[in-house]
Structures are given as C-alpha cells and as structure tokens.
Scaffold this active site. Structure first.
Site, mmCIF file in Angstrom:
data_model
loop_
_atom_site.group_PDB
_atom_site.id
_atom_site.type_symbol
_atom_site.label_atom_id
_atom_site.label_comp_id
_atom_site.label_asym_id
_atom_site.label_seq_id
_atom_site.Cartn_x
_atom_site.Cartn_y
_atom_site.Cartn_z
ATOM 1 N N HIS A 64 -1.571 4.350 -9.224
ATOM 2 C CA HIS A 64 -0.222 4.923 -9.153
ATOM 3 C C HIS A 64 -0.263 6.418 -9.477
ATOM 4 O O HIS A 64 0.404 7.229 -8.823
ATOM 5 C CB HIS A 64 0.705 4.273 -10.185
ATOM 6 C CG HIS A 64 0.953 2.808 -9.982
ATOM 7 N ND1 HIS A 64 0.514 1.857 -10.855
ATOM 8 C CD2 HIS A 64 1.617 2.140 -9.006
ATOM 9 C CE1 HIS A 64 0.904 0.654 -10.443
ATOM 10 N NE2 HIS A 64 1.566 0.798 -9.319
ATOM 11 N N ARG A 103 -1.860 -6.284 -11.226
ATOM 12 C CA ARG A 103 -2.168 -7.688 -11.505
ATOM 13 C C ARG A 103 -3.536 -7.865 -12.163
ATOM 14 O O ARG A 103 -3.830 -8.949 -12.668
ATOM 15 C CB ARG A 103 -2.107 -8.513 -10.219
ATOM 16 C CG ARG A 103 -0.687 -8.706 -9.701
ATOM 17 C CD ARG A 103 -0.670 -9.644 -8.499
ATOM 18 N NE ARG A 103 0.671 -9.930 -8.032
ATOM 19 C CZ ARG A 103 1.338 -9.183 -7.161
ATOM 20 N NH1 ARG A 103 0.785 -8.094 -6.655
ATOM 21 N NH2 ARG A 103 2.553 -9.525 -6.777
HETATM 22 P P1 AMP Z 1 3.134 -1.300 -6.784
HETATM 23 O O1 AMP Z 1 3.586 -0.863 -8.135
HETATM 24 O O2 AMP Z 1 2.025 -2.307 -6.820
HETATM 25 O O3 AMP Z 1 4.280 -1.679 -5.884
HETATM 26 O O4 AMP Z 1 2.469 -0.020 -6.118
HETATM 27 C C1 AMP Z 1 3.172 1.170 -5.968
HETATM 28 C C2 AMP Z 1 2.411 2.072 -5.038
HETATM 29 O O5 AMP Z 1 1.131 2.350 -5.588
HETATM 30 C C3 AMP Z 1 2.176 1.427 -3.662
HETATM 31 O O6 AMP Z 1 2.363 2.417 -2.660
HETATM 32 C C4 AMP Z 1 0.738 0.993 -3.751
HETATM 33 O O7 AMP Z 1 0.090 0.942 -2.492
HETATM 34 C C5 AMP Z 1 0.140 2.091 -4.607
HETATM 35 N N1 AMP Z 1 -1.085 1.605 -5.250
HETATM 36 C C6 AMP Z 1 -1.240 0.483 -5.979
HETATM 37 N N2 AMP Z 1 -2.533 0.342 -6.344
HETATM 38 C C7 AMP Z 1 -3.209 1.391 -5.828
HETATM 39 C C8 AMP Z 1 -4.568 1.805 -5.837
HETATM 40 N N3 AMP Z 1 -5.509 1.117 -6.457
HETATM 41 N N4 AMP Z 1 -4.894 2.958 -5.200
HETATM 42 C C9 AMP Z 1 -3.938 3.672 -4.545
HETATM 43 N N5 AMP Z 1 -2.645 3.331 -4.489
HETATM 44 C C10 AMP Z 1 -2.279 2.203 -5.116
#
Ligand code: AMP
Length: 282
Positions: A37, A189
């Site tokens: 993030h 997760r």
């Molecule tokens: P989430 O909180 O899982 O909905 O993720 C929020 C944003 O962070 C989304 O655009 C995800 O694709 C991005 N994101 C989550 N994990 C990663 C990662 N390991 N590398 C790059 N972006 C990520």
C-alpha cells in the site's frame, strides 16, 4: 495530515485544492496497511499536490461472510503509519459504511467479459462490489489520479474498463507488486497465516518465477499443470486456479502467444486464507 470521516468535509477540502488548479491523488485501500500500500501512497505523493488515502473495508465486495469477518482491521495503526509519510495537506478518508452507502447500492456493472474468469468466476459479485465502492469514491472525491496495485491484476483491468466506459475523467495509475524478501506478494491477509503456512506461502511466487523460466522449454498446458501439481503437493495448500491469460482480454490461453502480453494469475487457499499473485510471462 487531515482525517475525514464524512463525504461533505472531504469533498469541500479537496475541491478547494482542485479549484486552485492543484492535482489530487487517491489511493483506495481496505486498511491493514503494508509496504505494498505504501508504495502506492509514495507514488501518489510524488505525482500530486495533495493525496487522499481511503480506508474502508467494503462489505459489498466480500462474497464470503467469514472472509469479511476475519479481514484484519486496525485503523488507528494505519493512520499513525500514514502520519509518518504524508504531508500536512494530505488526508485520510475513513468513512463509516453509511457515508459510502446511504442506501443499499443496487447498481450492476458491465465489465465487457473481463470478469468471466479467475476472480470473477470464483468470487461471484466481488467485482460488482469493487466497482460500486470505487465509483462512489471517485464520485465523492473526484481525484485527478487514482492508484491501484498490479497485485490485483484483474481488478486493475476492470477498473480501467469502467473508468473508460463511464467516461470518468480520472487517470488510473498502475503500481508494481511489492514482495516480502522471500518473494511472497504483500497482502493484508498474510497476517492471518500461521507461521508454518507463512513459510509454505513463499512457494507460491517461487513456483511462479520457475514457471516463467520454463516458458522456452515447455508448452503452456504443461507449465500450468506443473504449477498446479507442485503447489497442491504442499501441506494445506489448494490451488483454486492458475491461468495464463492475455493481458488485455484476460482470456485464458492454451498456447504461448508471440506478440501479446501474457500474465500468469493464481489463487490458492492456504488453510483458511485465500491468496492471489501474478507474474508476467512476456
Ligand atoms: P486492498 O487494501 O487489499 O484493497 O489494496 C489496496 C490497493 O493496494 C489495491 O490497489 C491493491 O492492488 C494494492 N496492493 C495490495 N497489495 C499490494 C502489493 N503487494 N503490491 C502492490 N500493490 C498492492
């Protein structure tokens, strides 16, 4: 750094910047922040005068109620992490559900077939929920740019599609996957894994990297079979799907393509935790 919890105040705050011709970058998240993030946040900080990070665990995108219940949530910690890297003018938007959904959201979206396979097939309704929350955030915040991770490869394609289709004047910026030192793609997760599962999880990306190296020597179906069998042998691991897809249509391929982008996308269950990852084959 400012903290907003209601639509009206953040809308007023951001529109005062936009009215002065300044750029605003949005990083939508569901919290439980990690370096993945933060890479999006840093990119947004480098490209915009003001940055908003939203923290909202969107109920409409969870097709599995247990997954929603278990989803890690620690907004105080997230806010203190962001305070360290954000500037005075930047903001966190952490709304309660009634701000995003004052009424039940009954909208359904057409993804032009991009949702037919993989996450779309295994998580019915998931992308419709993603589209609901993202379009609501876009409508409330009207940022200049919005930042999404390639970790969620199919989600990124779907968001690009709806943004274009609905003529939403926001630039979608894709950011590369950030990995742990052993290669595991960072994910909120990951904290739900036991220590044994966490060790096993490193095999997901390792296997994907090896699969990419096999491309010259083996047919596409052979590589798919190898990845699936190898990971299914590991304790507690079950591959939901491994597909090598056209990077534009997201249609699964049955042979290597010469002049097309190809991405290998995987979802596994490791114990109770569902993890996804992907890798470019071209
Ligand atoms: P989430 O909180 O899982 O909905 O993720 C929020 C944003 O962070 C989304 O655009 C995800 O694709 C991005 N994101 C989550 N994990 C990663 C990662 N390991 N590398 C790059 N972006 C990520």
């Amino acid at each position: 750094m400012h903290l907003f919890t209601d639509n009206r105040s953040i809308r007023e705050y951001l529109s005062s910047w936009l009215a002065k011709g300044k750029t605003a970058g949005l990083v939508p998240t569901m919290g439980a922040l990690h370096r993945g993030h933060l890479s999006l946040v840093n990119r947004a900080l480098s490209e915009n005068k003001v940055v908003v990070v939203s923290i909202f665990v969107n109920p409409t995108q969870f097709n599995d109620p247990d997954d929603f219940r278990r989803y890690p949530c620690n907004p105080e910690q997230d806010i203190s992490i962001l305070r360290k890297i954000m500037r005075e003018e930047d903001a966190v938007f952490h709304p309660p559900a009634k701000e995003i959904y004052p009424e039940p959201d009954t909208r359904t979206f057409d993804f032009g077939g991009l949702d037919r396979f993989m996450e779309g097939a295994y998580r019915p309704g998931h992308f419709n929920g993603v589209a609901q929350v993202v379009t609501r955030l876009f409508e409330i915040l009207k940022p200049t740019r919005a930042y999404f991770g390639e970790k969620d490869f199919q989600q990124l394609a779907i968001i690009r599609h709806i943004t274009e289709n609905l003529n939403i004047p926001i630039k979608i910026v894709a950011c590369p996957i950030v990995r742990e030192p052993d290669g595991l793609a960072m994910s909120s997760r990951n904290v739900l894994l036991t220590s044994e599962e966490r060790q096993t999880a490193a095999s997901i990306s390792r296997t994907l990297f090896s699969a990419r190296d096999m491309r010259q020597k083996a047919s596409l179906p052979k590589v798919k079979q190898w990845v699936t069998e190898r990971l299914n042998e590991l304790p507690g691991m079950e591959v939901e799907y491994f597909e090598i897809v056209d990077d534009r249509t997201l249609a699964p391929l049955s042979q290597w393509q010469k002049n097309k982008g190809m991405v290998g996308c995987i979802a596994v269950k490791l114990g109770k935790v569902r993890l996804i990852d992907n890798i470019r084959f071209s």
